[in-house]
Motif scaffolding. Structure first.
Motif, PDB file in Angstrom:
ATOM      1  N   PHE A  73       0.816  -1.217   0.000  1.00  0.00           N
ATOM      2  CA  PHE A  73       0.000   0.000   0.000  1.00  0.00           C
ATOM      3  C   PHE A  73       0.847   1.264   0.000  1.00  0.00           C
ATOM      4  CE2 PHE A  73      -3.153  -3.161   1.312  1.00  0.00           C
ATOM      5  CZ  PHE A  73      -4.140  -2.868   0.391  1.00  0.00           C
ATOM      6  N   ASP A  74       2.054   1.217   0.547  1.00  0.00           N
ATOM      7  CA  ASP A  74       2.962   2.365   0.413  1.00  0.00           C
ATOM      8  C   ASP A  74       3.402   2.520  -1.039  1.00  0.00           C
ATOM      9  OD1 ASP A  74       2.759   2.860   3.096  1.00  0.00           O
ATOM     10  OD2 ASP A  74       4.747   2.103   3.623  1.00  0.00           O
ATOM     11  N   ARG A  75       3.699   1.392  -1.690  1.00  0.00           N
ATOM     12  CA  ARG A  75       4.085   1.464  -3.109  1.00  0.00           C
ATOM     13  C   ARG A  75       2.924   1.958  -3.956  1.00  0.00           C
ATOM     14  NH1 ARG A  75       5.816  -3.457  -5.840  1.00  0.00           N
ATOM     15  NH2 ARG A  75       5.039  -4.755  -4.140  1.00  0.00           N
ATOM     16  N   GLY A  76       1.707   1.507  -3.637  1.00  0.00           N
ATOM     17  CA  GLY A  76       0.534   1.963  -4.369  1.00  0.00           C
ATOM     18  C   GLY A  76       0.350   3.461  -4.254  1.00  0.00           C
ATOM     19  N   ARG A  77       0.539   3.976  -3.047  1.00  0.00           N
ATOM     20  CA  ARG A  77       0.374   5.415  -2.842  1.00  0.00           C
ATOM     21  C   ARG A  77       1.465   6.199  -3.569  1.00  0.00           C
ATOM     22  NH1 ARG A  77      -2.680   8.498   0.818  1.00  0.00           N
ATOM     23  NH2 ARG A  77      -2.592  10.623   0.027  1.00  0.00           N
ATOM     24  N   GLU A  78       2.677   5.664  -3.585  1.00  0.00           N
ATOM     25  CA  GLU A  78       3.762   6.332  -4.303  1.00  0.00           C
ATOM     26  C   GLU A  78       3.493   6.375  -5.806  1.00  0.00           C
ATOM     27  OE1 GLU A  78       7.269   4.214  -3.301  1.00  0.00           O
ATOM     28  OE2 GLU A  78       7.308   4.908  -1.209  1.00  0.00           O
ATOM     29  N   LEU A  79       2.886   5.310  -6.323  1.00  0.00           N
ATOM     30  CA  LEU A  79       2.597   5.243  -7.759  1.00  0.00           C
ATOM     31  C   LEU A  79       1.498   6.215  -8.156  1.00  0.00           C
ATOM     32  CD1 LEU A  79       2.704   1.374  -8.319  1.00  0.00           C
ATOM     33  CD2 LEU A  79       4.271   3.051  -9.312  1.00  0.00           C
ATOM     34  N   ALA A  80       0.496   6.368  -7.286  1.00  0.00           N
ATOM     35  CA  ALA A  80      -0.705   7.112  -7.676  1.00  0.00           C
ATOM     36  C   ALA A  80      -0.819   8.478  -7.017  1.00  0.00           C
ATOM     37  CB  ALA A  80      -1.949   6.280  -7.374  1.00  0.00           C
ATOM     38  N   GLY A  81      -0.304   8.644  -5.817  1.00  0.00           N
ATOM     39  CA  GLY A  81      -0.437   9.918  -5.126  1.00  0.00           C
ATOM     40  C   GLY A  81      -1.789  10.088  -4.469  1.00  0.00           C
ATOM     41  N   ASP A  82      -2.842  10.065  -5.238  1.00  0.00           N
ATOM     42  CA  ASP A  82      -4.213  10.200  -4.745  1.00  0.00           C
ATOM     43  C   ASP A  82      -4.565   8.997  -3.866  1.00  0.00           C
ATOM     44  OD1 ASP A  82      -7.096  11.529  -5.447  1.00  0.00           O
ATOM     45  OD2 ASP A  82      -7.239   9.359  -5.276  1.00  0.00           O
ATOM     46  N   PRO A  83      -5.261   9.216  -2.731  1.00  0.00           N
ATOM     47  CA  PRO A  83      -5.560   8.095  -1.819  1.00  0.00           C
ATOM     48  C   PRO A  83      -6.404   6.991  -2.439  1.00  0.00           C
ATOM     49  CG  PRO A  83      -6.734  10.092  -1.151  1.00  0.00           C
ATOM     50  CD  PRO A  83      -5.731  10.493  -2.171  1.00  0.00           C
ATOM     51  N   LEU A  84      -7.381   7.347  -3.268  1.00  0.00           N
ATOM     52  CA  LEU A  84      -8.218   6.330  -3.904  1.00  0.00           C
ATOM     53  C   LEU A  84      -7.393   5.483  -4.863  1.00  0.00           C
ATOM     54  CD1 LEU A  84     -10.810   4.874  -4.732  1.00  0.00           C
ATOM     55  CD2 LEU A  84     -11.278   6.769  -6.319  1.00  0.00           C
ATOM     56  N   TYR A  85      -6.691   6.132  -5.758  1.00  0.00           N
ATOM     57  CA  TYR A  85      -5.953   5.382  -6.774  1.00  0.00           C
ATOM     58  C   TYR A  85      -4.724   4.686  -6.177  1.00  0.00           C
ATOM     59  CZ  TYR A  85      -9.280   7.605  -9.771  1.00  0.00           C
ATOM     60  OH  TYR A  85     -10.465   8.015 -10.334  1.00  0.00           O
ATOM     61  N   GLY A  86      -4.225   5.248  -5.089  1.00  0.00           N
ATOM     62  CA  GLY A  86      -3.165   4.560  -4.369  1.00  0.00           C
ATOM     63  C   GLY A  86      -3.666   3.277  -3.727  1.00  0.00           C
ATOM     64  N   PHE A  87      -4.876   3.330  -3.171  1.00  0.00           N
ATOM     65  CA  PHE A  87      -5.467   2.141  -2.561  1.00  0.00           C
ATOM     66  C   PHE A  87      -5.787   1.089  -3.623  1.00  0.00           C
ATOM     67  CE2 PHE A  87      -9.261  -0.061  -0.655  1.00  0.00           C
ATOM     68  CZ  PHE A  87      -8.558  -0.731   0.331  1.00  0.00           C
ATOM     69  N   LEU A  88      -6.323   1.529  -4.747  1.00  0.00           N
ATOM     70  CA  LEU A  88      -6.615   0.598  -5.845  1.00  0.00           C
ATOM     71  C   LEU A  88      -5.325  -0.049  -6.354  1.00  0.00           C
ATOM     72  CD1 LEU A  88      -9.245   2.691  -7.876  1.00  0.00           C
ATOM     73  CD2 LEU A  88      -9.686   0.752  -6.350  1.00  0.00           C
ATOM     74  N   ALA A  89      -4.265   0.741  -6.468  1.00  0.00           N
ATOM     75  CA  ALA A  89      -2.981   0.192  -6.902  1.00  0.00           C
ATOM     76  C   ALA A  89      -2.449  -0.799  -5.871  1.00  0.00           C
ATOM     77  CB  ALA A  89      -1.970   1.317  -7.120  1.00  0.00           C
ATOM     78  N   GLY A  90      -2.633  -0.481  -4.577  1.00  0.00           N
ATOM     79  CA  GLY A  90      -2.189  -1.382  -3.526  1.00  0.00           C
ATOM     80  C   GLY A  90      -2.919  -2.712  -3.561  1.00  0.00           C
ATOM     81  N   LEU A  91      -4.221  -2.686  -3.800  1.00  0.00           N
ATOM     82  CA  LEU A  91      -4.990  -3.931  -3.910  1.00  0.00           C
ATOM     83  C   LEU A  91      -4.505  -4.774  -5.084  1.00  0.00           C
ATOM     84  CD1 LEU A  91      -8.644  -2.723  -3.189  1.00  0.00           C
ATOM     85  CD2 LEU A  91      -7.227  -4.172  -1.724  1.00  0.00           C
ATOM     86  N   LYS A  92      -4.200  -4.108  -6.195  1.00  0.00           N
ATOM     87  CA  LYS A  92      -3.691  -4.850  -7.355  1.00  0.00           C
ATOM     88  C   LYS A  92      -2.326  -5.460  -7.056  1.00  0.00           C
ATOM     89  CE  LYS A  92      -2.878  -4.512 -12.332  1.00  0.00           C
ATOM     90  NZ  LYS A  92      -2.882  -3.631 -13.526  1.00  0.00           N
ATOM     91  N   LEU A  93      -1.458  -4.705  -6.394  1.00  0.00           N
ATOM     92  CA  LEU A  93      -0.140  -5.224  -6.022  1.00  0.00           C
ATOM     93  C   LEU A  93      -0.263  -6.396  -5.054  1.00  0.00           C
ATOM     94  CD1 LEU A  93       1.779  -1.849  -5.552  1.00  0.00           C
ATOM     95  CD2 LEU A  93       2.271  -3.582  -7.292  1.00  0.00           C
ATOM     96  N   LEU A  94      -1.209  -6.300  -4.131  1.00  0.00           N
ATOM     97  CA  LEU A  94      -1.420  -7.394  -3.180  1.00  0.00           C
ATOM     98  C   LEU A  94      -1.908  -8.642  -3.906  1.00  0.00           C
ATOM     99  CD1 LEU A  94      -1.412  -8.369  -0.270  1.00  0.00           C
ATOM    100  CD2 LEU A  94      -3.727  -7.433  -0.014  1.00  0.00           C
ATOM    101  N   ALA A  95      -2.830  -8.462  -4.850  1.00  0.00           N
ATOM    102  CA  ALA A  95      -3.321  -9.603  -5.632  1.00  0.00           C
ATOM    103  C   ALA A  95      -2.179 -10.252  -6.409  1.00  0.00           C
ATOM    104  CB  ALA A  95      -4.419  -9.145  -6.594  1.00  0.00           C
ATOM    105  N   GLU A  96      -1.320  -9.440  -6.997  1.00  0.00           N
ATOM    106  CA  GLU A  96      -0.179  -9.982  -7.755  1.00  0.00           C
ATOM    107  C   GLU A  96       0.794 -10.715  -6.828  1.00  0.00           C
ATOM    108  OE1 GLU A  96       1.346  -6.490  -9.597  1.00  0.00           O
ATOM    109  OE2 GLU A  96      -0.156  -6.484 -11.219  1.00  0.00           O
ATOM    110  N   THR A  97       1.008 -10.157  -5.636  1.00  0.00           N
ATOM    111  CA  THR A  97       1.893 -10.801  -4.659  1.00  0.00           C
ATOM    112  C   THR A  97       1.356 -12.163  -4.257  1.00  0.00           C
ATOM    113  OG1 THR A  97       2.634  -8.651  -3.786  1.00  0.00           O
ATOM    114  CG2 THR A  97       2.940 -10.579  -2.369  1.00  0.00           C
ATOM    115  N   MET A  98       0.051 -12.242  -3.989  1.00  0.00           N
ATOM    116  CA  MET A  98      -0.546 -13.509  -3.569  1.00  0.00           C
ATOM    117  C   MET A  98      -0.562 -14.519  -4.710  1.00  0.00           C
ATOM    118  SD  MET A  98      -0.866 -12.701  -0.518  1.00  0.00           S
ATOM    119  CE  MET A  98      -1.462 -14.287   0.060  1.00  0.00           C
ATOM    120  N   SER A  99      -0.614 -14.033  -5.947  1.00  0.00           N
ATOM    121  CA  SER A  99      -0.574 -14.941  -7.106  1.00  0.00           C
ATOM    122  C   SER A  99       0.798 -15.580  -7.271  1.00  0.00           C
ATOM    123  CB  SER A  99      -0.918 -14.175  -8.396  1.00  0.00           C
ATOM    124  OG  SER A  99      -2.247 -13.734  -8.383  1.00  0.00           O
TER     125      SER A  99
END
Length: 208
Positions: A73-99
């Protein structure tokens, strides 16, 4: 890591694998001692009893989860800046990590402990409860910021939505373990991501 710390970590790793495979009640100190190649006195030097071992396992689990969630979620926020899009990016990164997890699909110690809580003393049960509330606080803080900057299409309570995030993660771990299907958790995370996106992104009509 010193020799004593390495021995303690080996005990915890052996115990966690056994607990996730067959439960805490069916995991004996004797089998852990045998697999770790220790004497009884060597084991009890690190853990006074089974409840102390249970607390150490939970603490280790929470620390490991915190490292993972902080990272994505820190990486997601760094990628997007905005809290919503940072959270969405974090969820995608988490899904990729679990895969990409190697080996057998992991289980959830928190769920395992909940279903066997009568085996534990009050301290272990309270620690398990604090872990769940810690996850709630983590995701509530992120989502409260999202709600503030992106009014949702429908009324939503940030704390209840935070619990939904935890439910998807922990429920996905349980279902993946039960079915042996590693795709369940990543798929559920991406569905959750889509729900959050639909809840907070402005409609196309509003943008016109």
């Amino acid at each position: 890591m010193g020799r004593g710390e390495a021995t303690r970590e080996r005990i915890l790793a052996i115990t966690e694998a056994a607990v996730l495979a067959k439960g805490f009640g069916a995991t004996s100190i004797e089998e852990v001692i045998a697999e770790a190649g220790l004497t009884k006195s060597g084991f009890f030097y690190h853990f006074r009893d089974k409840n102390e071992l249970a607390r150490a396992l939970l603490q280790r689990y929470m620390e490991r989860e915190d490292v993972l969630l902080d990272d994505v979620f820190d990486r997601g926020r760094e990628l997007a800046g905005d809290p919503l899009y940072g959270f969405l990016a974090g969820l995608k990164l988490l899904a990729e990590t679990m895969s990409d997890l190697p080996g057998d699909y992991p289980g959830c110690l928190v769920a395992t402990y909940c279903y066997q809580e009568r085996l534990f003393d009050r301290g272990v049960r309270e620690l398990n409860r604090r872990i769940v509330l810690h996850w709630r606080a983590r995701f509530s803080a992120i989502l409260a910021e999202v709600v503030e900057q992106h009014p949702p299409r429908e009324p939503v309570d940030a704390e209840a939505l935070a619990d939904m995030v935890s439910t998807v993660i922990e429920g996905g771990l349980v279902l993946g373990r039960a079915t042996g299907d590693p795709r369940i958790l990543p798929t559920q995370l991406m569905l959750l991501r889509r729900y959050v996106q639909l809840l907070f992104e402005p409609s196309s009509e509003a943008l016109q």
